[in-house]
Design an enzyme around this catalytic site. Sequence first.
Site, PDB file in Angstrom:
ATOM      1  N   SER A 141     -14.249 -49.973  10.442  1.00 16.00           N
ATOM      2  CA  SER A 141     -13.643 -50.954   9.539  1.00 16.00           C
ATOM      3  C   SER A 141     -13.107 -50.227   8.310  1.00 16.00           C
ATOM      4  O   SER A 141     -13.800 -49.407   7.713  1.00 16.00           O
ATOM      5  CB  SER A 141     -14.706 -51.976   9.121  1.00 16.00           C
ATOM      6  OG  SER A 141     -14.206 -52.814   8.108  1.00 16.00           O
ATOM      7  N   CYS A 152     -22.861 -58.624   5.463  1.00 15.58           N
ATOM      8  CA  CYS A 152     -21.662 -57.869   5.075  1.00 15.58           C
ATOM      9  C   CYS A 152     -21.508 -57.869   3.567  1.00 15.58           C
ATOM     10  O   CYS A 152     -21.555 -58.916   2.931  1.00 15.58           O
ATOM     11  CB  CYS A 152     -20.410 -58.538   5.612  1.00 15.58           C
ATOM     12  SG  CYS A 152     -20.214 -58.471   7.354  1.00 15.58           S
ATOM     13  N   CYS A 183     -25.061 -51.246  12.272  1.00 15.83           N
ATOM     14  CA  CYS A 183     -24.026 -51.167  11.242  1.00 15.83           C
ATOM     15  C   CYS A 183     -24.378 -49.980  10.345  1.00 15.83           C
ATOM     16  O   CYS A 183     -25.410 -49.995   9.681  1.00 15.83           O
ATOM     17  CB  CYS A 183     -24.021 -52.477  10.470  1.00 15.83           C
ATOM     18  SG  CYS A 183     -22.875 -52.461   9.091  1.00 15.83           S
ATOM     19  N   GLU A 225     -28.315 -47.713   3.398  1.00 12.61           N
ATOM     20  CA  GLU A 225     -28.867 -48.800   4.200  1.00 12.61           C
ATOM     21  C   GLU A 225     -28.146 -48.884   5.541  1.00 12.61           C
ATOM     22  O   GLU A 225     -26.948 -48.613   5.643  1.00 12.61           O
ATOM     23  CB  GLU A 225     -28.737 -50.119   3.445  1.00 12.61           C
ATOM     24  CG  GLU A 225     -29.498 -50.065   2.130  1.00 12.61           C
ATOM     25  CD  GLU A 225     -29.525 -51.384   1.363  1.00 12.61           C
ATOM     26  OE1 GLU A 225     -30.363 -51.495   0.473  1.00 12.61           O
ATOM     27  OE2 GLU A 225     -28.719 -52.276   1.655  1.00 12.61           O
ATOM     28  N   ASN A 231     -20.591 -63.425   1.311  1.00 12.37           N
ATOM     29  CA  ASN A 231     -22.019 -63.373   1.015  1.00 12.37           C
ATOM     30  C   ASN A 231     -22.193 -63.035  -0.458  1.00 12.37           C
ATOM     31  O   ASN A 231     -21.494 -62.164  -0.969  1.00 12.37           O
ATOM     32  CB  ASN A 231     -22.694 -62.296   1.876  1.00 12.37           C
ATOM     33  CG  ASN A 231     -22.475 -62.571   3.360  1.00 12.37           C
ATOM     34  OD1 ASN A 231     -22.802 -63.648   3.845  1.00 12.37           O
ATOM     35  ND2 ASN A 231     -21.886 -61.616   4.073  1.00 12.37           N
ATOM     36  N   CYS A 244     -17.612 -56.991  -3.486  1.00 12.76           N
ATOM     37  CA  CYS A 244     -18.529 -56.259  -2.606  1.00 12.76           C
ATOM     38  C   CYS A 244     -19.600 -55.532  -3.411  1.00 12.76           C
ATOM     39  O   CYS A 244     -19.288 -54.827  -4.376  1.00 12.76           O
ATOM     40  CB  CYS A 244     -17.705 -55.256  -1.785  1.00 12.76           C
ATOM     41  SG  CYS A 244     -18.691 -54.013  -0.922  1.00 12.76           S
ATOM     42  N   CYS A 277     -19.378 -46.478  -2.960  1.00 11.56           N
ATOM     43  CA  CYS A 277     -17.973 -46.487  -2.536  1.00 11.56           C
ATOM     44  C   CYS A 277     -17.109 -46.406  -3.786  1.00 11.56           C
ATOM     45  O   CYS A 277     -17.397 -47.054  -4.797  1.00 11.56           O
ATOM     46  CB  CYS A 277     -17.665 -47.772  -1.754  1.00 11.56           C
ATOM     47  SG  CYS A 277     -15.959 -47.826  -1.147  1.00 11.56           S
ATOM     48  N   SER A 315      -9.796 -54.690   6.914  1.00  9.81           N
ATOM     49  CA  SER A 315     -10.271 -55.695   5.952  1.00  9.81           C
ATOM     50  C   SER A 315      -9.055 -56.184   5.184  1.00  9.81           C
ATOM     51  O   SER A 315      -8.647 -55.570   4.208  1.00  9.81           O
ATOM     52  CB  SER A 315     -11.279 -55.057   4.993  1.00  9.81           C
ATOM     53  OG  SER A 315     -12.385 -54.584   5.722  1.00  9.81           O
ATOM     54  N   LEU A 316      -8.505 -57.280   5.621  1.00  8.97           N
ATOM     55  CA  LEU A 316      -7.220 -57.735   5.051  1.00  8.97           C
ATOM     56  C   LEU A 316      -7.449 -58.631   3.824  1.00  8.97           C
ATOM     57  O   LEU A 316      -7.009 -58.310   2.725  1.00  8.97           O
ATOM     58  CB  LEU A 316      -6.431 -58.467   6.145  1.00  8.97           C
ATOM     59  CG  LEU A 316      -5.004 -58.838   5.814  1.00  8.97           C
ATOM     60  CD1 LEU A 316      -4.150 -57.606   5.564  1.00  8.97           C
ATOM     61  CD2 LEU A 316      -4.381 -59.664   6.944  1.00  8.97           C
ATOM     62  N   HIS A 317      -8.086 -59.734   4.028  1.00  2.00           N
ATOM     63  CA  HIS A 317      -8.528 -60.661   2.969  1.00  2.00           C
ATOM     64  C   HIS A 317      -7.426 -61.335   2.152  1.00  2.00           C
ATOM     65  O   HIS A 317      -7.700 -62.308   1.441  1.00  2.00           O
ATOM     66  CB  HIS A 317      -9.493 -59.994   1.989  1.00  2.00           C
ATOM     67  CG  HIS A 317     -10.613 -59.234   2.640  1.00  2.00           C
ATOM     68  ND1 HIS A 317     -11.149 -59.592   3.843  1.00  2.00           N
ATOM     69  CD2 HIS A 317     -11.301 -58.124   2.250  1.00  2.00           C
ATOM     70  CE1 HIS A 317     -12.117 -58.739   4.176  1.00  2.00           C
ATOM     71  NE2 HIS A 317     -12.221 -57.844   3.228  1.00  2.00           N
ATOM     72  N   CYS A 358     -14.028 -52.754  -4.547  1.00  2.00           N
ATOM     73  CA  CYS A 358     -13.540 -54.113  -4.239  1.00  2.00           C
ATOM     74  C   CYS A 358     -14.380 -55.100  -5.054  1.00  2.00           C
ATOM     75  O   CYS A 358     -15.609 -54.963  -5.156  1.00  2.00           O
ATOM     76  CB  CYS A 358     -13.652 -54.397  -2.744  1.00  2.00           C
ATOM     77  SG  CYS A 358     -12.664 -53.235  -1.789  1.00  2.00           S
ATOM     78  N   GLY A 378     -19.589 -47.866   2.062  1.00  2.00           N
ATOM     79  CA  GLY A 378     -18.572 -46.820   1.975  1.00  2.00           C
ATOM     80  C   GLY A 378     -17.334 -47.067   2.814  1.00  2.00           C
ATOM     81  O   GLY A 378     -17.291 -47.981   3.646  1.00  2.00           O
ATOM     82  N   GLU A 379     -16.322 -46.259   2.572  1.00  2.00           N
ATOM     83  CA  GLU A 379     -15.045 -46.371   3.283  1.00  2.00           C
ATOM     84  C   GLU A 379     -14.973 -45.219   4.303  1.00  2.00           C
ATOM     85  O   GLU A 379     -14.779 -44.060   3.931  1.00  2.00           O
ATOM     86  CB  GLU A 379     -13.886 -46.284   2.265  1.00  2.00           C
ATOM     87  CG  GLU A 379     -12.516 -46.122   2.878  1.00  2.00           C
ATOM     88  CD  GLU A 379     -12.182 -47.107   3.995  1.00  2.00           C
ATOM     89  OE1 GLU A 379     -12.295 -48.319   3.800  1.00  2.00           O
ATOM     90  OE2 GLU A 379     -11.805 -46.632   5.086  1.00  2.00           O
TER      91      GLU A 379
END
Length: 386
Positions: free
Chosen positions: A219, A360, A130, A117, A318, A144, A137, A242-244, A141, A187-188
């Site tokens: 990212s 996201c 994007c 996508e 989200n 996600c 992935c 992406s810390l979070h 996480c 994906g990373e």
Amino acid sequence: MARTRRNRSGAGGPPRPAGAAAISSPLTAQEALTLYRPDLAELLTALSAPRFRYQQIYEHLMRRPGASLSACTVLPMEIRRTLASAANKETTVIRRADDGRAVTKLVLSLSDGLQVETVVMRYTDRVTVCVSTQVGCALGCTFCATGGMGFHRNLTVAEIIDQVRLAGALVTAEGRRVSNVVFMGMGEPLLNRRALFGAIRLLRDPRGLDLRSRGISVSTVGIPDGIVELAHREPQVNLALSLHATSNELRNRLIPANRKHPLQTILAATDTHFALTRRKLMVEYVLLRGVNDSVSHARALARLLRGRVAAVNLITWNEARGNFSPSQSNAVARFQDELRSLQVDVSIRISLGHSINAACGQLAAEQSPASAPPIDLWHDHGGRTF
Ligand code: SAH
Ligand code: SF4
């Protein structure tokens, strides 16, 4: 395209610090086509085609993003016929979903039937695409949707570039052009570096898509050697982390990859990135209700960033997967106020595309059979034909 290119040699930006790699030299048309579609370049080589044919094909594909190879009428019949055999390698749009006029999600089918996508976001001053770098992935996480799919495979350079080309076809038909590309889809990106760096070179190529490096952002969940490689190879591309969470204990729960690369190692890499590039670190922080959104979490975040050149982007969670809920709006406001009062550069990212599952973390191609007929964006949506 009459836009002047800035920053290619560092002009207009801060001087390039000692130790930073020079941006790679411009590609010849033959190199660019080989990087993008090695299969096409090989066919041309087999035909002993002259150099200008590589250029004609490359420019045709980049400048008329929705057009197929068979529409490249400047080519002699023999070449067109040979190239037609490679048509099944093309990425096609099998579904589009629109959220008002601002956001479009494209579901793309790859040559092996897998799907990815891509999200197009139209702002008043820019159009951002994007893009995905992997099908699924591996990092899982817990919050996600892509993480819930598992890993299928890496995308190729062509499959990454095709996302931008197809998004380009869509917006060109609306009289606009793609100005920004963010590697924030499925994906990373730093676990698919060969294709990532190849794609960035093509995105920047003045003969091709001609994007500014500073309009490109990568990212990452935090892959230390990838962060340093990004600094060396693409010092003007933006880095988003992406810390979070600010403790390894909490981050391990949200991002299993943190067990392999703990925070200290990641931050050492982002510090090296800054030393080499002098570029501000973008910090992404998804606010999860009751998990990482208290005032004391905000203070810990400010402490962690003290002495670092960084800007925090707060993202509301989200609906995707995992037993989470988005932070309430008063908690978001309190978190932001606390950071501000501690002199942290902070903004709230307005997440677009909820109604079409394009925000996201919501990207997880449903993997319906890829038999749906491709959509021709160029012709179906009022695009000019040349
Ligand atoms: N793998 C990379 C890039 C893709 S994810 C990375 O993790 O950085 C892009 C961003 O969306 C990341 O900051 C990620 O943490 C965030 N994200 C993932 N799931 C989300 C969700 N459900 N709601 C909001 N943001 C999410
Ligand atoms: Fe992968 Fe990024 Fe999703 Fe984590 S947040 S599972 S790294 S795509």
